[in-house]
Design a protein around this motif. Structure first.
Motif, PDB file in Angstrom:
ATOM      1  N   THR A   4     -31.666  34.491   1.590  1.00 47.96           N
ATOM      2  CA  THR A   4     -31.367  35.916   1.419  1.00 47.96           C
ATOM      3  C   THR A   4     -32.334  36.496   0.392  1.00 47.96           C
ATOM      4  OG1 THR A   4     -29.779  35.524  -0.334  1.00 47.96           O
ATOM      5  CG2 THR A   4     -28.905  35.605   1.900  1.00 47.96           C
ATOM      6  N   ALA A  20     -29.665  49.519   6.613  1.00 48.25           N
ATOM      7  CA  ALA A  20     -29.026  49.109   5.353  1.00 48.25           C
ATOM      8  C   ALA A  20     -27.706  48.403   5.645  1.00 48.25           C
ATOM      9  CB  ALA A  20     -28.799  50.331   4.465  1.00 48.25           C
ATOM     10  N   GLN A  21     -26.898  48.987   6.513  1.00 50.44           N
ATOM     11  CA  GLN A  21     -25.589  48.389   6.781  1.00 50.44           C
ATOM     12  C   GLN A  21     -25.716  47.075   7.553  1.00 50.44           C
ATOM     13  OE1 GLN A  21     -22.297  51.247   7.593  1.00 50.44           O
ATOM     14  NE2 GLN A  21     -23.946  52.744   7.629  1.00 50.44           N
ATOM     15  N   SER A  24     -27.119  44.409   5.112  1.00 47.82           N
ATOM     16  CA  SER A  24     -26.085  44.060   4.138  1.00 47.82           C
ATOM     17  C   SER A  24     -25.044  43.148   4.797  1.00 47.82           C
ATOM     18  CB  SER A  24     -25.434  45.342   3.607  1.00 47.82           C
ATOM     19  OG  SER A  24     -24.322  45.033   2.817  1.00 47.82           O
ATOM     20  N   HIS A  28     -27.908  40.168   3.137  1.00 51.50           N
ATOM     21  CA  HIS A  28     -28.984  40.586   2.221  1.00 51.50           C
ATOM     22  C   HIS A  28     -28.480  41.742   1.345  1.00 51.50           C
ATOM     23  CE1 HIS A  28     -32.068  38.123   4.036  1.00 51.50           C
ATOM     24  NE2 HIS A  28     -31.625  38.501   5.220  1.00 51.50           N
ATOM     25  N   PRO A  29     -28.448  41.552   0.024  1.00 52.57           N
ATOM     26  CA  PRO A  29     -27.949  42.647  -0.817  1.00 52.57           C
ATOM     27  C   PRO A  29     -28.876  43.863  -0.767  1.00 52.57           C
ATOM     28  CG  PRO A  29     -28.811  40.845  -2.167  1.00 52.57           C
ATOM     29  CD  PRO A  29     -28.862  40.372  -0.756  1.00 52.57           C
ATOM     30  N   ILE A  30     -28.288  45.021  -0.536  1.00 52.51           N
ATOM     31  CA  ILE A  30     -29.065  46.268  -0.652  1.00 52.51           C
ATOM     32  C   ILE A  30     -28.881  46.715  -2.098  1.00 52.51           C
ATOM     33  CG2 ILE A  30     -29.400  48.617   0.243  1.00 52.51           C
ATOM     34  CD1 ILE A  30     -29.786  46.402   2.381  1.00 52.51           C
ATOM     35  N   ASN A  31     -29.922  46.624  -2.882  1.00 56.32           N
ATOM     36  CA  ASN A  31     -29.806  46.875  -4.321  1.00 56.32           C
ATOM     37  C   ASN A  31     -29.853  48.352  -4.680  1.00 56.32           C
ATOM     38  OD1 ASN A  31     -29.698  44.101  -5.106  1.00 56.32           O
ATOM     39  ND2 ASN A  31     -31.882  43.949  -4.648  1.00 56.32           N
ATOM     40  N   LEU A  48     -21.777  50.194   1.095  1.00 56.34           N
ATOM     41  CA  LEU A  48     -22.449  48.922   0.801  1.00 56.34           C
ATOM     42  C   LEU A  48     -21.890  48.344  -0.499  1.00 56.34           C
ATOM     43  CD1 LEU A  48     -26.003  50.325   1.499  1.00 56.34           C
ATOM     44  CD2 LEU A  48     -24.728  48.787   3.005  1.00 56.34           C
ATOM     45  N   ALA A  51     -24.954  48.346  -3.627  1.00 56.34           N
ATOM     46  CA  ALA A  51     -26.030  49.333  -3.760  1.00 56.34           C
ATOM     47  C   ALA A  51     -25.746  50.397  -4.818  1.00 56.34           C
ATOM     48  CB  ALA A  51     -26.250  50.007  -2.415  1.00 56.34           C
ATOM     49  N   SER A  64     -35.375  43.651  -5.898  1.00 56.71           N
ATOM     50  CA  SER A  64     -35.610  43.558  -4.442  1.00 56.71           C
ATOM     51  C   SER A  64     -36.986  42.978  -4.123  1.00 56.71           C
ATOM     52  CB  SER A  64     -35.500  44.945  -3.798  1.00 56.71           C
ATOM     53  OG  SER A  64     -34.195  45.433  -3.925  1.00 56.71           O
TER      54      SER A  64
END
Ligand code: NAP
Length: 261
Positions: A4, A20-21, A24, A28-31, A48, A51, A64
């Motif tokens: 990830t 993004a959704q 996520s 995978h983290p959307i920071n 999210l 985020a 990221s």
């Protein structure tokens, strides 16, 4: 490559919303999310887990690795000029028509992550049915984009800028123009107080036939038959709609030109 990696989204429009959704949900983290209208970034961030909305394009302290530039094509160059990315990060745009080179002013790695689908916020996306066209300036960047596409369950497909541009042109005919013609068809029914749903079985069969037989074998209609009286009648019916009349003429002429051996 790690399983990830953190991602930041720049542009919370239709594509940013779904990517993004999807990413996520794939772990995978959307920071961070940046968008010109902060309300749009906020609306997406609320969906999210990790985020936060940021108000600056200085991402130098971001954790990221991948920065997805999902803003409008016309805004890409200007945004790239103001972006500051952490060392070693990869910046990828999602456009079908813009070259990889448009990102070259960034200090980091560059790529393209173009999902071949039509996106609207209201309609969920099944990424397993989508090809994502990839391009990258180096091997490691291509690997990262490939991993992101696979995480979504999509099919990654590397191609050149020139091939992607041609695919995008084909997609405009297949999707945007077809949809516009469907909208005209709905308006024609409305003018005679007929329900739009009358056309649904015809629309379904047209698309299914084009997919199963191929559009060349599936073509029917007065232009293909060379039925001049019916076409003249249609042109008279379109008298009050000069733009649609012109479209009818152009499309019919092109069908007849194509039909000639
Ligand atoms: N939609 C699709 O079906 C589709 C499919 C594949 C690829 N793409 C590509 O994906 C990218 C995004 O498309 P989209 O459909 O998601 O676009 P969109 O829904 O129209 O969203 C565009 C985003 O760009 C921002 N933006 C527009 N002008 C800007 C400017 N001058 N400066 C900063 N931000 C600006 C908008 O901000 P505001 O909210 O403030 O207006 C919005 O966040 C494009 O490159 C497009 O070609 C789209």
């Amino acid at each position: 490559m790690e399983n990830t990696f953190g991602i930041s989204i720049i542009g919370a429009g239709r594509v940013g919303w779904h990517l993004a959704q999807g990413l996520s949900a794939a772990g995978h983290p959307i920071n961070e999310i940046w968008s010109r209208r902060h309300s749009q970034a906020q609306e997406l961030a609320e969906r999210l887990p990790a985020a936060r909305v940021v108000h600056t394009l200085d991402f130098s302290q971001s954790p990221s690795r991948l920065f997805l530039l999902t803003a409008a094509d016309a805004a890409l160059e200007e945004l790239v000029r103001h972006l500051i990315l952490p060392t070693g990060a990869l910046l990828a745009h999602t456009s079908g028509s813009q070259p990889l080179d448009i990102l070259k002013k960034t200090a980091g790695h560059t790529g393209v992550f173009y999902p071949l689908q039509t996106f609207s916020k209201e309609k969920p996306v099944d990424f397993t049915q989508i090809t994502i066209c990839l391009e990258a300036a180096d091997y490691a960047s291509m690997q990262l984009l490939d991993a992101a596409a696979r995480a979504l369950g999509a099919q990654p497909l590397p191609m050149s800028t020139q091939q992607r541009r041609q695919l995008h042109l084909a997609a405009v005919f297949a999707s945007n123009f077809s949809n516009h013609l469907l909208r005209i068809a709905h308006e024609l029914l409305q003018q005679s107080q007929l329900p739009a749903a009358l056309l649904d079985p015809l629309i379904r069969e047209t698309l299914e036939k084009a997919l199963s037989l191929g559009p060349a074998a599936a073509q029917t209609g007065p232009a293909l038959r060379g039925d001049a009286p019916v076409m003249e009648q249609h042109l008279r019916q379109l008298f009050g709609e000069p733009a649609w009349l012109e479209l009818y003429r152009l499309l019919s002429a092109d069908i007849q030109k194509w039909k000639k051996p």
